[in-house]
Design a protein around this motif. Structure first.
Motif, PDB file in Angstrom:
ATOM      1  N   LEU A  35     -15.000   8.746  90.594  1.00 43.43           N
ATOM      2  CA  LEU A  35     -15.540   7.393  90.490  1.00 43.43           C
ATOM      3  C   LEU A  35     -16.753   7.254  91.392  1.00 43.43           C
ATOM      4  CD1 LEU A  35     -12.151   5.503  90.603  1.00 43.43           C
ATOM      5  CD2 LEU A  35     -13.695   5.519  88.667  1.00 43.43           C
ATOM      6  N   TYR A  84     -18.078  -3.455  96.035  1.00 43.32           N
ATOM      7  CA  TYR A  84     -18.556  -2.297  95.286  1.00 43.32           C
ATOM      8  C   TYR A  84     -18.641  -2.654  93.797  1.00 43.32           C
ATOM      9  CZ  TYR A  84     -17.351   1.031  99.071  1.00 43.32           C
ATOM     10  OH  TYR A  84     -17.260   1.735 100.237  1.00 43.32           O
ATOM     11  N   GLY A  86     -18.580   2.600  88.509  1.00 42.73           N
ATOM     12  CA  GLY A  86     -18.773   3.122  87.168  1.00 42.73           C
ATOM     13  C   GLY A  86     -17.424   3.261  86.474  1.00 42.73           C
ATOM     14  N   SER A  87     -17.464   3.698  85.226  1.00 43.15           N
ATOM     15  CA  SER A  87     -16.231   3.802  84.429  1.00 43.15           C
ATOM     16  C   SER A  87     -15.416   5.048  84.745  1.00 43.15           C
ATOM     17  CB  SER A  87     -16.578   3.803  82.938  1.00 43.15           C
ATOM     18  OG  SER A  87     -17.189   2.579  82.585  1.00 43.15           O
ATOM     19  N   GLN A  99      -4.994   7.081 104.641  1.00 44.41           N
ATOM     20  CA  GLN A  99      -4.947   5.816 103.949  1.00 44.41           C
ATOM     21  C   GLN A  99      -4.965   4.684 104.950  1.00 44.41           C
ATOM     22  OE1 GLN A  99      -5.175   5.377 100.736  1.00 44.41           O
ATOM     23  NE2 GLN A  99      -5.240   7.553 100.345  1.00 44.41           N
ATOM     24  N   GLN A 101     -10.822  -6.476 100.411  1.00 45.75           N
ATOM     25  CA  GLN A 101     -11.097  -6.812  99.021  1.00 45.75           C
ATOM     26  C   GLN A 101      -9.953  -6.342  98.143  1.00 45.75           C
ATOM     27  OE1 GLN A 101     -15.138  -6.209  97.633  1.00 45.75           O
ATOM     28  NE2 GLN A 101     -15.636  -5.339  99.625  1.00 45.75           N
ATOM     29  N   TYR A 116      -9.189  -5.089  94.110  1.00 42.60           N
ATOM     30  CA  TYR A 116      -9.791  -4.576  92.887  1.00 42.60           C
ATOM     31  C   TYR A 116      -8.711  -4.387  91.833  1.00 42.60           C
ATOM     32  CZ  TYR A 116     -14.065  -3.342  95.428  1.00 42.60           C
ATOM     33  OH  TYR A 116     -15.226  -3.378  96.164  1.00 42.60           O
ATOM     34  N   GLN A 162      -7.881  -2.120  88.228  1.00 38.00           N
ATOM     35  CA  GLN A 162      -8.270  -0.962  87.445  1.00 38.00           C
ATOM     36  C   GLN A 162      -7.401  -0.899  86.197  1.00 38.00           C
ATOM     37  OE1 GLN A 162      -7.425   2.986  89.009  1.00 38.00           O
ATOM     38  NE2 GLN A 162      -9.317   3.785  88.106  1.00 38.00           N
ATOM     39  N   GLY A 187      -7.371   4.370  83.161  1.00 37.03           N
ATOM     40  CA  GLY A 187      -8.427   5.328  82.885  1.00 37.03           C
ATOM     41  C   GLY A 187      -9.840   4.812  83.036  1.00 37.03           C
ATOM     42  N   ARG A 188      -9.989   3.652  83.655  1.00 38.34           N
ATOM     43  CA  ARG A 188     -11.326   3.072  83.796  1.00 38.34           C
ATOM     44  C   ARG A 188     -11.704   2.947  85.263  1.00 38.34           C
ATOM     45  NH1 ARG A 188     -13.652   3.321  78.997  1.00 38.34           N
ATOM     46  NH2 ARG A 188     -15.141   1.758  79.702  1.00 38.34           N
ATOM     47  N   GLY A 189     -12.923   2.448  85.504  1.00 34.51           N
ATOM     48  CA  GLY A 189     -13.363   2.190  86.862  1.00 34.51           C
ATOM     49  C   GLY A 189     -12.710   0.946  87.430  1.00 34.51           C
ATOM     50  N   LEU A 190     -12.952   0.685  88.701  1.00 32.37           N
ATOM     51  CA  LEU A 190     -12.371  -0.479  89.369  1.00 32.37           C
ATOM     52  C   LEU A 190     -13.291  -1.684  89.237  1.00 32.37           C
ATOM     53  CD1 LEU A 190     -11.019   2.064  90.800  1.00 32.37           C
ATOM     54  CD2 LEU A 190     -10.607   0.494  92.700  1.00 32.37           C
ATOM     55  N   HIS A 224     -14.147  -5.432  90.872  1.00 35.88           N
ATOM     56  CA  HIS A 224     -13.958  -6.255  92.058  1.00 35.88           C
ATOM     57  C   HIS A 224     -13.377  -7.608  91.671  1.00 35.88           C
ATOM     58  CE1 HIS A 224     -15.517  -9.164  95.117  1.00 35.88           C
ATOM     59  NE2 HIS A 224     -15.009  -8.246  95.910  1.00 35.88           N
ATOM     60  N   PHE A 268      -5.693  -2.634  93.664  1.00 42.00           N
ATOM     61  CA  PHE A 268      -5.936  -1.932  94.921  1.00 42.00           C
ATOM     62  C   PHE A 268      -6.515  -2.884  95.951  1.00 42.00           C
ATOM     63  CE2 PHE A 268      -5.532   2.489  93.556  1.00 42.00           C
ATOM     64  CZ  PHE A 268      -5.651   2.379  92.188  1.00 42.00           C
ATOM     65  N   TYR A 273     -15.546   1.446 102.665  1.00 39.90           N
ATOM     66  CA  TYR A 273     -14.224   0.893 102.435  1.00 39.90           C
ATOM     67  C   TYR A 273     -13.202   2.004 102.275  1.00 39.90           C
ATOM     68  CZ  TYR A 273     -16.044  -3.795 101.732  1.00 39.90           C
ATOM     69  OH  TYR A 273     -16.617  -5.021 101.919  1.00 39.90           O
ATOM     70  N   PHE A 302      -9.495   2.661 100.535  1.00 38.31           N
ATOM     71  CA  PHE A 302      -8.624   2.102  99.518  1.00 38.31           C
ATOM     72  C   PHE A 302      -7.178   2.517  99.733  1.00 38.31           C
ATOM     73  CE2 PHE A 302     -11.477   0.336  96.295  1.00 38.31           C
ATOM     74  CZ  PHE A 302     -12.693   0.768  96.785  1.00 38.31           C
ATOM     75  N   GLY A 303      -6.283   1.627  99.326  1.00 37.86           N
ATOM     76  CA  GLY A 303      -4.874   1.956  99.301  1.00 37.86           C
ATOM     77  C   GLY A 303      -4.524   2.711  98.025  1.00 37.86           C
ATOM     78  N   THR A 304      -3.240   2.968  97.846  1.00 37.22           N
ATOM     79  CA  THR A 304      -2.777   3.757  96.699  1.00 37.22           C
ATOM     80  C   THR A 304      -2.492   2.896  95.485  1.00 37.22           C
ATOM     81  OG1 THR A 304      -0.556   3.666  97.613  1.00 37.22           O
ATOM     82  CG2 THR A 304      -1.845   5.638  98.094  1.00 37.22           C
TER      83      THR A 304
END
Lengths: 110, 111
Positions: free
Chosen positions: A90, A99, A102-103, B2, B33, B35, B37, B40-43, B45, B88, B99, B101-103
């Protein structure tokens, strides 16, 4: 609509190949980031860049390098791909806070 | 390592119910923050809360922050099937600009 574009959604590469993952943002953001995401491990930072030609190692830089020749483009390079680099990659960019991602590129190394 | 740990790891609820996810972290933060998801895609906000804020709302989302307990919660009210995703938290440690990120919490909303 602002965008972070990753050039490939899916990639399959052979062990030992040199792999380039490209990321382009159109928001004139200073900061760009590469993460990898694996089940149970969350997102882990590989490299980031806060300016053109500047780069800093993240938490797991081993086996990777990056290039930022232009502000809008941040490339992740796997010098010699290995099976343990199979993952979702990512890219993200940011200006101040928050942030834009992207995908993602799902890379499989066989 | 983490910084953020989400709890629970997975959550399954009926449409219309509220969903609550928690995030704990270890160091002093500048902001936190959340997020989302989709598979299979991006995150994407969702919301940012600064260290001097205690609560923030955005539509059906409500985020709280307790810096004394180093924890945050995300509440999604009147959940919909389209809320099915992983969520997340990400923390910005004071003095840094990256940043962590958590799991994540996997939320499934059943129609």
């Amino acid at each position: 609509d602002v965008k972070v574009t990753q050039s490939s959604r899916y990639l399959v590469k052979r062990t030992g190949e040199k792999v380039f993952l490209e990321c382009v943002q159109d928001m004139d953001h200073e900061n760009m980031f590469w993460y990898r995401q694996d089940p149970g491990l969350g997102l882990r930072l590989i490299y980031f860049s806060y300016d053109v030609k500047m780069k800093e190692k993240g938490d797991i830089p081993e086996g990777y390098s990056v290039s930022r020749e232009k502000k809008e483009r941040f490339s992740l390079i796997l010098e010699s791909a290995s099976t343990n680099q199979t993952s979702m990659y990512l890219c993200a960019s940011s200006f101040n806070y928050g942030y834009t991602f992207g995908s993602g590129t799902r890379l499989t190394v066989v | 390592s983490q910084q953020g740990e989400e709890d629970p790891q997975a959550l399954s609820i009926q449409e219309g119910e509220n969903a609550t996810m928690n995030c704990s972290y270890k160091t002093s933060i500048n902001n936190l923050q959340w997020y989302r998801q989709n598979s299979g895609r991006g995150l994407v906000h969702l919301i940012l809360i600064r260290s001097n804020e205690r609560e923030k709302h955005s539509g059906r989302l409500r985020v709280t922050l307790d810096t004394s307990k180093k924890s945050s919660s995300l509440l999604i009210t009147a959940s919909r099937a389209a809320d099915t995703a992983s969520y997340f938290c990400a923390t910005l440690t004071s003095g840094t600009y990256k940043y962590i990120f958590g799991t994540g919490t996997r939320l499934k909303v059943l129609a």
